[in-house]
Scaffold this motif. Structure first.
Motif, mmCIF file in Angstrom:
data_model
loop_
_atom_site.group_PDB
_atom_site.id
_atom_site.type_symbol
_atom_site.label_atom_id
_atom_site.label_comp_id
_atom_site.label_asym_id
_atom_site.label_seq_id
_atom_site.Cartn_x
_atom_site.Cartn_y
_atom_site.Cartn_z
ATOM 1 N N LYS A 27 0.811 -1.225 0.000
ATOM 2 C CA LYS A 27 0.000 0.000 0.000
ATOM 3 C C LYS A 27 0.841 1.271 0.000
ATOM 4 O O LYS A 27 0.377 2.312 -0.456
ATOM 5 C CB LYS A 27 -0.930 0.014 1.213
ATOM 6 C CG LYS A 27 -2.008 -1.036 1.154
ATOM 7 C CD LYS A 27 -2.826 -1.049 2.435
ATOM 8 C CE LYS A 27 -3.840 -2.172 2.396
ATOM 9 N NZ LYS A 27 -4.546 -2.326 3.666
ATOM 10 N N GLY A 30 3.822 2.571 -3.929
ATOM 11 C CA GLY A 30 3.531 3.337 -5.131
ATOM 12 C C GLY A 30 4.075 2.727 -6.404
ATOM 13 O O GLY A 30 4.252 1.509 -6.523
ATOM 14 N N THR A 31 4.397 3.596 -7.344
ATOM 15 C CA THR A 31 4.766 3.168 -8.694
ATOM 16 C C THR A 31 6.165 2.558 -8.778
ATOM 17 O O THR A 31 6.481 1.932 -9.789
ATOM 18 C CB THR A 31 4.674 4.333 -9.683
ATOM 19 O OG1 THR A 31 5.559 5.380 -9.247
ATOM 20 C CG2 THR A 31 3.251 4.862 -9.768
ATOM 21 N N GLU A 32 6.975 2.704 -7.754
ATOM 22 C CA GLU A 32 8.307 2.096 -7.796
ATOM 23 C C GLU A 32 8.255 0.592 -7.578
ATOM 24 O O GLU A 32 9.195 -0.131 -7.909
ATOM 25 C CB GLU A 32 9.255 2.750 -6.788
ATOM 26 C CG GLU A 32 8.957 2.419 -5.340
ATOM 27 C CD GLU A 32 9.903 3.063 -4.343
ATOM 28 O OE1 GLU A 32 11.090 3.287 -4.653
ATOM 29 O OE2 GLU A 32 9.439 3.347 -3.223
ATOM 30 N N VAL A 34 7.872 -3.211 -8.026
ATOM 31 C CA VAL A 34 7.884 -4.197 -9.105
ATOM 32 C C VAL A 34 7.277 -5.503 -8.603
ATOM 33 O O VAL A 34 6.454 -6.123 -9.272
ATOM 34 C CB VAL A 34 9.314 -4.426 -9.648
ATOM 35 C CG1 VAL A 34 9.350 -5.559 -10.652
ATOM 36 C CG2 VAL A 34 9.867 -3.134 -10.242
ATOM 37 N N VAL A 59 12.083 -2.998 -6.418
ATOM 38 C CA VAL A 59 11.620 -1.680 -6.837
ATOM 39 C C VAL A 59 12.350 -1.261 -8.109
ATOM 40 O O VAL A 59 13.473 -1.699 -8.365
ATOM 41 C CB VAL A 59 11.830 -0.614 -5.732
ATOM 42 C CG1 VAL A 59 10.951 -0.908 -4.507
ATOM 43 C CG2 VAL A 59 13.287 -0.504 -5.316
ATOM 44 N N SER A 60 11.708 -0.413 -8.899
ATOM 45 C CA SER A 60 12.326 0.045 -10.141
ATOM 46 C C SER A 60 13.499 0.978 -9.851
ATOM 47 O O SER A 60 14.462 1.016 -10.611
ATOM 48 C CB SER A 60 11.293 0.748 -11.024
ATOM 49 O OG SER A 60 10.690 1.824 -10.316
ATOM 50 N N ARG A 63 13.292 5.628 -4.858
ATOM 51 C CA ARG A 63 12.764 6.985 -4.916
ATOM 52 C C ARG A 63 12.285 7.393 -3.542
ATOM 53 O O ARG A 63 11.670 6.595 -2.849
ATOM 54 C CB ARG A 63 11.546 7.044 -5.855
ATOM 55 C CG ARG A 63 11.887 7.265 -7.292
ATOM 56 C CD ARG A 63 10.617 7.436 -8.059
ATOM 57 N NE ARG A 63 10.182 6.078 -8.372
ATOM 58 C CZ ARG A 63 9.257 5.762 -9.231
ATOM 59 N NH1 ARG A 63 8.589 6.682 -9.856
ATOM 60 N NH2 ARG A 63 8.956 4.504 -9.469
ATOM 61 N N ARG A 68 9.552 6.475 2.214
ATOM 62 C CA ARG A 68 9.471 5.031 2.430
ATOM 63 C C ARG A 68 9.855 4.681 3.865
ATOM 64 O O ARG A 68 9.198 3.868 4.512
ATOM 65 C CB ARG A 68 10.355 4.254 1.464
ATOM 66 C CG ARG A 68 10.160 2.739 1.670
ATOM 67 C CD ARG A 68 11.176 1.837 1.029
ATOM 68 N NE ARG A 68 11.477 2.145 -0.338
ATOM 69 C CZ ARG A 68 12.703 2.079 -0.851
ATOM 70 N NH1 ARG A 68 13.730 1.713 -0.102
ATOM 71 N NH2 ARG A 68 12.920 2.366 -2.111
#
Length: 170
Positions: A27, A30-32, A34, A59-60, A63, A68
């Motif tokens: 939750k 986010g978008t990072e 994978v 994670v990508s 960030r 975090r």
């Protein structure tokens, strides 16, 4: 000194504990994000383990680490030292007992493939799984130096199976 928790026989609740924690953590990433994978001995049916759920988060990129870290802190995690470049570590203890460990690695980090491959090897090879379990109980019984000693003495077994760390990794 002692280990972070006592090794116990396999508990069929461990996969459900992983799924619960996976949902809580996902939750806030986010978008990072994978993927989130169950790793470590609690991810191997039939294998004795310290009852500490290990999660690998891919994670990508790393960030907004302060955000975090705050999110993980709100979930009860403490950030430990980075285990290598691009490999962050968090731990959660309840009443002084370690319950969860989280590894956050950037996609392509050498540890992602290694941790998943080791887990899968233990899942698929009963003889290696038994050797590893025997080693863990032996190391627990002889341990005088705490978790660092335990991990250091397990490393040669794991390295022999997996190959040592790539020379390009930090």
């Amino acid at each position: 000194m002692k280990l972070t928790s006592k090794i116990s026989h396999y508990d069929s609740r461990w996969p459900a504990l992983f799924l619960t924690e996976k949902e809580r953590i996902a939750k806030g990433l986010g978008t990072e994000l994978v993927g989130i994978y169950h790793i470590g001995s609690t991810a191997v049916p039939g294998l004795a383990a310290k009852p500490e759920i290990d999660l690998l988060i891919e994670v990508s990129e790393h960030r907004n680490e302060p955000t975090r870290d705050s999110f993980m802190s709100a979930l009860g995690y403490i950030r430990g030292s980075d285990l290598s470049a691009g490999h962050h570590f968090y731990r959660r203890d309840i009443d002084g007992v370690r319950t969860h460990k989280v590894h956050v690695c950037v996609s392509g980090h050498w540890q992602i493939e290694r941790m998943l491959r080791f887990r899968n090897l233990l899942r698929n090879d009963p003889a290696i799984r038994q050797q590893y379990q025997d080693l863990k109980f032996e190391l627990e019984a002889s341990n005088r130096g705490g978790i660092a000693e335990y991990l250091a003495k397990k490393a040669p077994f794991i390295d022999a199976l997996m190959g040592s760390r790539p020379s390009s990794a930090k």
